[in-house]
Design a protein around this motif. Structure first.
Motif, PDB file in Angstrom:
ATOM      1  N   CYS A  66       0.799  -1.238   0.000  1.00  0.00           N
ATOM      2  CA  CYS A  66       0.000   0.000   0.000  1.00  0.00           C
ATOM      3  C   CYS A  66       0.826   1.281   0.000  1.00  0.00           C
ATOM      4  CB  CYS A  66      -0.938   0.000   1.210  1.00  0.00           C
ATOM      5  SG  CYS A  66      -2.123  -1.362   1.194  1.00  0.00           S
ATOM      6  N   TYR A  67       2.115   1.195   0.266  1.00  0.00           N
ATOM      7  CA  TYR A  67       3.008   2.350   0.236  1.00  0.00           C
ATOM      8  C   TYR A  67       2.411   3.557   0.976  1.00  0.00           C
ATOM      9  CZ  TYR A  67       5.717  -0.392  -3.048  1.00  0.00           C
ATOM     10  OH  TYR A  67       6.462  -1.379  -3.615  1.00  0.00           O
ATOM     11  N   PRO A  68       2.218   3.417   2.281  1.00  0.00           N
ATOM     12  CA  PRO A  68       1.531   4.472   3.041  1.00  0.00           C
ATOM     13  C   PRO A  68       2.324   5.765   3.183  1.00  0.00           C
ATOM     14  CG  PRO A  68       2.428   2.818   4.530  1.00  0.00           C
ATOM     15  CD  PRO A  68       2.616   2.286   3.137  1.00  0.00           C
ATOM     16  N   CYS A  69       3.613   5.740   2.861  1.00  0.00           N
ATOM     17  CA  CYS A  69       4.389   6.982   2.915  1.00  0.00           C
ATOM     18  C   CYS A  69       4.320   7.756   1.602  1.00  0.00           C
ATOM     19  CB  CYS A  69       5.846   6.680   3.270  1.00  0.00           C
ATOM     20  SG  CYS A  69       6.056   6.019   4.948  1.00  0.00           S
ATOM     21  N   ASP A  70       3.770   7.148   0.568  1.00  0.00           N
ATOM     22  CA  ASP A  70       3.628   7.812  -0.731  1.00  0.00           C
ATOM     23  C   ASP A  70       2.172   8.116  -1.077  1.00  0.00           C
ATOM     24  OD1 ASP A  70       6.463   7.558  -1.331  1.00  0.00           O
ATOM     25  OD2 ASP A  70       6.049   5.427  -1.553  1.00  0.00           O
ATOM     26  N   ILE A  71       1.260   7.313  -0.535  1.00  0.00           N
ATOM     27  CA  ILE A  71      -0.176   7.535  -0.726  1.00  0.00           C
ATOM     28  C   ILE A  71      -0.736   8.002   0.607  1.00  0.00           C
ATOM     29  CG2 ILE A  71      -2.392   6.452  -1.275  1.00  0.00           C
ATOM     30  CD1 ILE A  71      -0.783   4.433  -2.966  1.00  0.00           C
ATOM     31  N   ARG A  72      -1.313   9.177   0.639  1.00  0.00           N
ATOM     32  CA  ARG A  72      -1.789   9.746   1.900  1.00  0.00           C
ATOM     33  C   ARG A  72      -3.184   9.197   2.218  1.00  0.00           C
ATOM     34  NH1 ARG A  72      -0.725  15.515   4.563  1.00  0.00           N
ATOM     35  NH2 ARG A  72      -2.377  15.511   6.112  1.00  0.00           N
ATOM     36  N   TYR A  73      -3.209   8.177   3.048  1.00  0.00           N
ATOM     37  CA  TYR A  73      -4.482   7.589   3.458  1.00  0.00           C
ATOM     38  C   TYR A  73      -5.104   8.428   4.561  1.00  0.00           C
ATOM     39  CZ  TYR A  73      -2.891   3.506   0.863  1.00  0.00           C
ATOM     40  OH  TYR A  73      -2.457   2.671  -0.132  1.00  0.00           O
ATOM     41  N   GLU A  74      -6.374   8.802   4.346  1.00  0.00           N
ATOM     42  CA  GLU A  74      -7.074   9.557   5.387  1.00  0.00           C
ATOM     43  C   GLU A  74      -7.408   8.680   6.586  1.00  0.00           C
ATOM     44  OE1 GLU A  74      -7.391  12.143   1.884  1.00  0.00           O
ATOM     45  OE2 GLU A  74      -7.773   9.997   2.174  1.00  0.00           O
ATOM     46  N   PHE A  75      -7.539   7.389   6.360  1.00  0.00           N
ATOM     47  CA  PHE A  75      -7.983   6.504   7.434  1.00  0.00           C
ATOM     48  C   PHE A  75      -7.094   5.261   7.465  1.00  0.00           C
ATOM     49  CE2 PHE A  75     -11.886   3.893   9.076  1.00  0.00           C
ATOM     50  CZ  PHE A  75     -11.314   3.852  10.335  1.00  0.00           C
ATOM     51  N   ILE A  76      -6.326   5.110   8.559  1.00  0.00           N
ATOM     52  CA  ILE A  76      -5.571   3.891   8.815  1.00  0.00           C
ATOM     53  C   ILE A  76      -6.423   3.063   9.774  1.00  0.00           C
ATOM     54  CG2 ILE A  76      -3.403   2.891   9.610  1.00  0.00           C
ATOM     55  CD1 ILE A  76      -3.108   4.722   7.189  1.00  0.00           C
ATOM     56  N   ALA A  77      -7.113   2.076   9.240  1.00  0.00           N
ATOM     57  CA  ALA A  77      -8.031   1.273  10.049  1.00  0.00           C
ATOM     58  C   ALA A  77      -7.313   0.033  10.576  1.00  0.00           C
ATOM     59  CB  ALA A  77      -9.248   0.866   9.220  1.00  0.00           C
ATOM     60  N   ASN A  78      -7.727  -0.420  11.742  1.00  0.00           N
ATOM     61  CA  ASN A  78      -7.096  -1.565  12.389  1.00  0.00           C
ATOM     62  C   ASN A  78      -8.010  -2.786  12.375  1.00  0.00           C
ATOM     63  OD1 ASN A  78      -4.831  -0.097  12.951  1.00  0.00           O
ATOM     64  ND2 ASN A  78      -5.337   0.300  15.078  1.00  0.00           N
ATOM     65  N   PHE A  79      -7.458  -3.924  12.017  1.00  0.00           N
ATOM     66  CA  PHE A  79      -8.198  -5.172  12.066  1.00  0.00           C
ATOM     67  C   PHE A  79      -8.634  -5.489  13.498  1.00  0.00           C
ATOM     68  CE2 PHE A  79      -8.403  -9.851  12.260  1.00  0.00           C
ATOM     69  CZ  PHE A  79      -9.252 -10.105  11.208  1.00  0.00           C
ATOM     70  N   GLU A  80      -7.835  -5.065  14.461  1.00  0.00           N
ATOM     71  CA  GLU A  80      -8.133  -5.361  15.861  1.00  0.00           C
ATOM     72  C   GLU A  80      -9.383  -4.636  16.361  1.00  0.00           C
ATOM     73  OE1 GLU A  80      -4.099  -6.458  14.934  1.00  0.00           O
ATOM     74  OE2 GLU A  80      -5.143  -4.558  14.657  1.00  0.00           O
ATOM     75  N   THR A  81      -9.779  -3.579  15.691  1.00  0.00           N
ATOM     76  CA  THR A  81     -11.022  -2.866  16.038  1.00  0.00           C
ATOM     77  C   THR A  81     -11.908  -2.794  14.788  1.00  0.00           C
ATOM     78  OG1 THR A  81      -9.851  -0.767  15.658  1.00  0.00           O
ATOM     79  CG2 THR A  81     -10.019  -1.519  17.926  1.00  0.00           C
ATOM     80  N   ILE A  82     -12.063  -3.915  14.143  1.00  0.00           N
ATOM     81  CA  ILE A  82     -12.675  -3.922  12.818  1.00  0.00           C
ATOM     82  C   ILE A  82     -14.138  -3.497  12.836  1.00  0.00           C
ATOM     83  CG2 ILE A  82     -13.268  -6.388  12.922  1.00  0.00           C
ATOM     84  CD1 ILE A  82     -12.552  -6.471   9.901  1.00  0.00           C
ATOM     85  N   ASP A  83     -14.893  -3.868  13.869  1.00  0.00           N
ATOM     86  CA  ASP A  83     -16.306  -3.485  13.904  1.00  0.00           C
ATOM     87  C   ASP A  83     -16.475  -1.975  13.918  1.00  0.00           C
ATOM     88  OD1 ASP A  83     -17.269  -6.017  13.746  1.00  0.00           O
ATOM     89  OD2 ASP A  83     -17.858  -6.200  15.842  1.00  0.00           O
ATOM     90  N   THR A  84     -15.748  -1.308  14.812  1.00  0.00           N
ATOM     91  CA  THR A  84     -15.845   0.146  14.929  1.00  0.00           C
ATOM     92  C   THR A  84     -15.324   0.834  13.682  1.00  0.00           C
ATOM     93  OG1 THR A  84     -15.511  -0.050  17.313  1.00  0.00           O
ATOM     94  CG2 THR A  84     -15.237   2.125  16.359  1.00  0.00           C
TER      95      THR A  84
END
Length: 400
Positions: A319-337
């Motif tokens: 996903c190259y998160p340092c080159d693509i600015r993701y507005e939302f970094i979602a966590n599998f550990e809190t997947i429902d929320t």
């Protein structure tokens, strides 16, 4: 007489000023409804990593294995350095990137007080990522987001969404989500899943089109503790009678034994010899590859074709998160929320789905696999996924 009246007025004025002053002091002393010193990790404290149906809030954090769970709670990010980074407040510009853009581009109502803590947690993830990207810039591989994007970015232009696919982080559920918001029926999606004819991938679009829509898209990615993601991949693709083979039980032999014939056979050949590899290929019921052998193979032969497969490729190389600015970094550990937040952005009339973690995220279950891997191999495995740990704030120590 005039002097007496003056003294009375002065006394009354003094009493009035005193009352006003006391009222003002009382107002400033009373706590406001806005929380101070928000614990950015407290949202994660409400999720039980020992529960296979994690993601549901609970009262308190029940620790089954005290020493390990104490380290692993708070989304397994409790190393001192990471905790300090996550406590750094975002700038107004960074906050606008999540809150104001949501409201402006997706026409959302103002966030109610109950969501303030959740949004603070999202900011902490983004802030941590940006700090680590700046720190590690010269150590990471890079792509040009528009000119040369990675091949796992799904786009829905109507809903202004871009999602980076990370295998073993609920990616099948998210592909279903994009099928649904795209208006495709179940029969059609089943027919086209393997050929990817239904979904729109960012790298398939003309460069001019990518340039036009890139900044309009709300970009998100789901990440997971790297070692738990790897275990999930092994149990699915490589473990004898794993979920992949159970799913393809009625398919042709080539599909059914895809992973054991391509990667499994080579692992057996390396650690057990050519004759054993041939024997296991002839006797399909006698196929055995341990998790320890799988992990060892990954770290000892990192450049082989199938060891670079996307199912166990580091997330930052997908996903190259340092080159693509993701507005939302979602966590599998809190997947429902976190999933509910995305569904709220889309405001699509879709049935609710109960997304939850698999057994691979149960810590006691995970440790039962990893405890058999020698520590030197585990340290090499950490090096393979080091940047995933650093960029996304996960803690490897309980496994090392």
């Amino acid at each position: 007489m005039h002097l007496g009246r003056f003294r009375v007025k002065r006394t009354l004025l003094g009493l009035l000023l005193t009352i006003v002053l006391l009222s003002v002091i009382k107002i400033f002393k009373e706590p406001t409804s806005r929380p101070e010193n928000i614990n950015l990790n407290s949202l994660r404290d409400k999720f039980d990593f020992n529960n296979p149906s994690q993601g549901k809030p609970k009262n308190g954090f029940k620790i089954n294995n005290r020493n390990k769970q104490k380290i692993m709670k708070n989304n397994m990010t409790n190393s001192r350095a990471v905790k300090e980074l996550m406590s750094i407040p975002g700038t107004r510009e960074e906050e606008d990137g999540i809150i104001d853009r949501n409201a402006r581009d997706h026409h959302l109502p103002p966030n109610p007080p109950s969501q303030n803590l959740f949004l603070s947690d999202l900011r902490s993830r983004s802030n941590l990522l940006r700090q680590q990207c700046a720190k590690l810039r010269n150590e990471l591989d890079h792509v040009q987001a528009i000119r040369n994007p990675p091949d796992g970015l799904i786009v829905d232009e109507k809903h202004k969404l871009l999602y980076c696919v990370v295998p073993k982080v609920a990616c099948s559920s998210w592909k279903e989500f994009f099928y649904e918001i795209g208006g495709y029926g179940q029969e059609q999606t089943n027919r086209n899943k393997t050929r990817k004819l239904v979904l729109t991938y960012f790298h398939h679009l003309p460069e001019a089109k990518r340039q036009e829509i890139y900044k309009k898209l709300y970009k998100f990615v789901f990440v997971r503790h790297p070692f738990l993601r790897l275990l999930s991949a092994y149990r699915d693709k490589m473990e004898p009678n794993g979920s992949y083979e159970r799913l393809h039980a009625n398919k042709d032999q080539q599909s059914l034994y895809f992973w054991r014939d391509r990667l499994g056979q080579d692992i057996i050949r390396v650690y057990h010899g050519e004759s054993e590899a041939l024997r296991m290929k002839r006797n399909r019921n006698d196929y055995r590859i341990t998790f320890q052998e799988f992990v060892r193979y990954l770290v000892e032969f990192p450049d082989k074709f199938y060891t670079k497969d996307r199912h166990w490729r580091p997330m930052h190389k997908l996903c190259y998160p340092c080159d693509i600015r993701y507005e939302f970094i979602a966590n599998f550990e809190t997947i429902d929320t976190d999933s509910a937040f995305i569904r709220r952005l889309v405001k699509a009339d879709l049935p609710e789905k109960n997304l939850h973690a698999t057994n691979s995220s149960n810590l006691d279950f995970a440790f039962s696999y990893y405890e058999n891997v020698p520590k030197p191999i585990m340290r090499k495995l950490y090096e393979r996924y080091k940047y995933d740990f650093l960029l996304f704030g996960y803690n490897p120590q309980p496994f090392l």
